[in-house]
Design a protein around this motif. Sequence first.
Motif, PDB file in Angstrom:
ATOM      1  N   ALA A 236      51.423  47.240  49.315  1.00  0.00           N
ATOM      2  CA  ALA A 236      50.047  46.761  49.494  1.00  0.00           C
ATOM      3  C   ALA A 236      49.522  45.971  48.302  1.00  0.00           C
ATOM      4  O   ALA A 236      48.537  45.242  48.424  1.00  0.00           O
ATOM      5  CB  ALA A 236      49.117  47.940  49.783  1.00  0.00           C
ATOM      6  N   VAL A 237      50.149  46.096  47.120  1.00  0.00           N
ATOM      7  CA  VAL A 237      49.646  45.372  45.943  1.00  0.00           C
ATOM      8  C   VAL A 237      50.289  43.996  45.802  1.00  0.00           C
ATOM      9  O   VAL A 237      49.951  43.252  44.871  1.00  0.00           O
ATOM     10  CB  VAL A 237      49.883  46.174  44.645  1.00  0.00           C
ATOM     11  N   GLN A 238      51.169  43.611  46.691  1.00  0.00           N
ATOM     12  CA  GLN A 238      51.919  42.372  46.544  1.00  0.00           C
ATOM     13  C   GLN A 238      51.004  41.158  46.335  1.00  0.00           C
ATOM     14  O   GLN A 238      50.084  40.907  47.111  1.00  0.00           O
ATOM     15  CB  GLN A 238      52.797  42.121  47.760  1.00  0.00           C
ATOM     16  N   GLY A 239      51.268  40.430  45.252  1.00  0.00           N
ATOM     17  CA  GLY A 239      50.537  39.205  44.963  1.00  0.00           C
ATOM     18  C   GLY A 239      49.138  39.394  44.423  1.00  0.00           C
ATOM     19  O   GLY A 239      48.500  38.429  43.998  1.00  0.00           O
ATOM     20  N   ARG A 240      48.632  40.621  44.428  1.00  0.00           N
ATOM     21  CA  ARG A 240      47.284  40.869  43.915  1.00  0.00           C
ATOM     22  C   ARG A 240      47.302  40.961  42.392  1.00  0.00           C
ATOM     23  O   ARG A 240      48.366  41.127  41.781  1.00  0.00           O
ATOM     24  CB  ARG A 240      46.729  42.167  44.514  1.00  0.00           C
ATOM     25  N   LEU A 241      46.123  40.868  41.810  1.00  0.00           N
ATOM     26  CA  LEU A 241      46.001  40.857  40.358  1.00  0.00           C
ATOM     27  C   LEU A 241      45.253  42.089  39.870  1.00  0.00           C
ATOM     28  O   LEU A 241      44.261  42.508  40.474  1.00  0.00           O
ATOM     29  CB  LEU A 241      45.257  39.597  39.909  1.00  0.00           C
ATOM     30  N   ALA A 242      45.757  42.664  38.781  1.00  0.00           N
ATOM     31  CA  ALA A 242      45.118  43.839  38.178  1.00  0.00           C
ATOM     32  C   ALA A 242      44.845  43.568  36.709  1.00  0.00           C
ATOM     33  O   ALA A 242      45.520  42.747  36.073  1.00  0.00           O
ATOM     34  CB  ALA A 242      46.004  45.071  38.337  1.00  0.00           C
ATOM     35  N   PHE A 243      43.833  44.256  36.186  1.00  0.00           N
ATOM     36  CA  PHE A 243      43.413  44.099  34.795  1.00  0.00           C
ATOM     37  C   PHE A 243      43.563  45.433  34.071  1.00  0.00           C
ATOM     38  O   PHE A 243      43.357  46.494  34.657  1.00  0.00           O
ATOM     39  CB  PHE A 243      41.945  43.680  34.717  1.00  0.00           C
TER      40      PHE A 243
END
Length: 271
Positions: A236-243
């Motif tokens: 589900a986190v594919q391609g998303r951005l985290a800080f």
Amino acid sequence: MTIRPAHPGARSIRTTPEGLMWEPSERWVRGRKGDVTVVDSRRPVLVWEPHLPVPQYVFPDADVRTDLLRPAKNPPTGTHTGSRTFYDLDADGEVRANAAFRFPADDLAGHLAFEWFPRTDTGLDHWYEEDEEIFIHPRDPHKRVDALPSSRHVRVEIDGRLVADTHAPVLLFETSLPTRYYIPREDVRLDFFDATDHSTGCPYKGTAEYWSWRGEGDVPPNIVWSYPDPLPAVAAVQGRLAFFNEVVDITLDGERLERPATPFSRMLRTR
């Protein structure tokens, strides 16, 4: 010496006088150097050292190609809890110094440990649990990682500037770490960041790529990351951005979150 649980299905962590914690595992584990299988074990033991948050495996001598090991020419000191017995590995046409070692604990007598990723200069090239390759360190059976889609409102600011705003995050919950907020790429101001050549590997999530803040202020590099091809468990986190929550300001449903103090807090400042 063969280490077995006290009864079938039992899983209790035990502690040695040296401060090591250990637990038998039922996973089939193999380690390879090039084309040579150096470790092939169906009775590995997970060991936690006091100063490390992640486990490692040790293996019965009978499950290791001990014929490929030689007493180390230059054994290190202080790298593992009380370990003084190290071995160089001579396999696949190459010698790797201090590739294997023993813990000085009676409970782990007759067992060998190996250096793991990312120390490919000393350890083996590939490790497998059952038929799946694993990276960096063994997965901790007492650690859980859940990636859950959400409709919560997440805002991210750096030095007072809004850099992300979404109502469609994926929240990643990982034992002993703060919640990470994975934000759709279209909801992040990526024009404020520069892609870097930094990357990291995680046995639970995969390989991450990074971005650094291009603005001013006391902001460490590589504070944004993404998994372009995550492992199936966290797809589900594919391609998303985290800080990194440790160095940015995150507002969740209108409430500003405190910056957590984690091992990453210091690491980010020393990169």
